[in-house]
Design an enzyme around this catalytic site. Sequence first.
Site, mmCIF file in Angstrom:
data_model
loop_
_atom_site.group_PDB
_atom_site.id
_atom_site.type_symbol
_atom_site.label_atom_id
_atom_site.label_comp_id
_atom_site.label_asym_id
_atom_site.label_seq_id
_atom_site.Cartn_x
_atom_site.Cartn_y
_atom_site.Cartn_z
ATOM 1 N N GLY A 70 2.916 3.956 0.944
ATOM 2 C CA GLY A 70 3.152 2.792 1.778
ATOM 3 C C GLY A 70 2.264 2.760 3.010
ATOM 4 O O GLY A 70 1.755 1.696 3.394
ATOM 5 N N SER A 71 2.049 3.900 3.627
ATOM 6 C CA SER A 71 1.243 3.931 4.851
ATOM 7 C C SER A 71 -0.177 3.446 4.578
ATOM 8 O O SER A 71 -0.726 2.626 5.316
ATOM 9 C CB SER A 71 1.206 5.346 5.430
ATOM 10 O OG SER A 71 2.510 5.787 5.738
ATOM 11 N N HIS A 201 8.060 6.577 -3.765
ATOM 12 C CA HIS A 201 9.133 7.552 -3.499
ATOM 13 C C HIS A 201 10.351 6.925 -2.829
ATOM 14 O O HIS A 201 11.358 7.596 -2.614
ATOM 15 C CB HIS A 201 8.603 8.762 -2.709
ATOM 16 C CG HIS A 201 8.334 8.533 -1.253
ATOM 17 N ND1 HIS A 201 9.230 8.902 -0.276
ATOM 18 C CD2 HIS A 201 7.294 7.987 -0.609
ATOM 19 C CE1 HIS A 201 8.727 8.604 0.918
ATOM 20 N NE2 HIS A 201 7.553 8.047 0.739
ATOM 21 N N THR A 237 -10.705 9.395 -7.899
ATOM 22 C CA THR A 237 -10.135 9.432 -9.250
ATOM 23 C C THR A 237 -8.650 9.088 -9.183
ATOM 24 O O THR A 237 -7.918 9.647 -8.371
ATOM 25 C CB THR A 237 -10.350 10.833 -9.869
ATOM 26 O OG1 THR A 237 -11.748 11.101 -9.837
ATOM 27 C CG2 THR A 237 -9.833 10.895 -11.291
ATOM 28 N N CYS A 324 10.086 9.744 11.253
ATOM 29 C CA CYS A 324 8.890 9.972 12.067
ATOM 30 C C CYS A 324 9.247 10.173 13.530
ATOM 31 O O CYS A 324 8.543 10.850 14.257
ATOM 32 C CB CYS A 324 7.936 8.797 11.957
ATOM 33 S SG CYS A 324 7.973 8.024 10.371
#
Length: 395
Positions: A70-71, A201, A237, A324
């Site tokens: 997401g970041s 996740h 990759t 965070c």
Amino acid sequence: MKIYADNAATTKMSRAAIEAMIPCLEEDYGNPSSLYSLGQRAKEILERARAGVAAVMSADPGEIVFTSGGSEADNQAILSAAEAGRKAGKAHIVSTAFEHHAVLHTLKKLEREGFAVTLLDVHEDGLVRPEELEAAIRADTCLVTVMYANNEIGTIQPIGEIGAICKRRGVLFHTDAVQAVGHLPIDVRSENIDLLSASAHKFHGPKGVGFLYARRGVRLASLIEGGAQERGKRAGTENVAAAVGMAAALKESAARMKENAARMSALRDRLIAGLSEIPHSALNGNAVKRLPGNVSFCFEGIEGESLLLLLDDRGISASSGSACTSGSLDPSHVLLAIGRVHDVAHGSLRLTIGEDTTEEEVDYMIRNVKEVVERLRGFSPVWRDLVNGKGRFIL
Ligand SMILES: *Cc1c(COP(=O)(O)O)cnc(C)c1O
């Protein structure tokens, strides 16, 4: 009893996701850019995962770029829109005060580079007002970025209305939908979303993978230079197994979304009702327009960190504010944004239940949070002052 009640921080991988990944790791390990059949097979598997992810959002596979989460998707969406804006002489962005740091810190960086940023008030209920958003749009606005659902207090924004405004005003619209994808029905077409970020996740997929949806015609700048993977939008990759695990997790979440949401909302409301019985407490954010699994409270006269440690002793994994910010002494910017004063914001608790949470677990959480809050208040000089009339109760 062991209870995992921090599903907004991350979720347990689903069996379907794990099982989908194993063949990619064991047999189909080719590089999707290789021309021989082992590589081409990996490419096929990757593209099938892309189509699966796209279908859930009503997007086309060509509109999905796989990212590390997401970041990264937030960074790429915002920086791409900013670059296009700069070229067009537009250097103003509208967002909200309670976005995830992946958005807020990217906006800070752009401010240092000369962009102007307007952060909208999200009011006491944790909801953006579409009319205020429209009023904030200027002739030089190149992007509106508003999260779909907040990760701390769970409030769900009026995304369809915001999308319609942005479309009418000709401004790109990005939404950080990390907490919403897999949990709420999303249709990028009818909601007029130009850019959307997601992370596996948060919906029972693996960590370290996510995706950015970019509507056809919206130019993406690449953050990572190198090979031409992901149509030149994201070098490196591809993590085929992770993308496949993400697609499997999303497919399952989408198939069970309705029943899961109904069950979880009922448990959420039971938990909210139970915790509301604690004196001088308050639910954070609108009670109805919120994620099915989110319960966020402030309790006056205690410290969230001590609450978490004592709950951990009783087998409950919970959170106070976002992962965070916990560990730092600053209160959550989200709680401050909805008008909680510092002292009250420090006494916050977020319990985010999952698809497997049971009624028995909810009742255990209610009982234990009540006991622990009472115990902590017994030790708290702040609480003693409040009770003795030396301070003033806010909640
Ligand atoms: C978790 C989260 C992110 C970050 O996603 P990662 O995949 O962990 O980088 C961004 N925005 C919101 C709203 C989140 O909840």
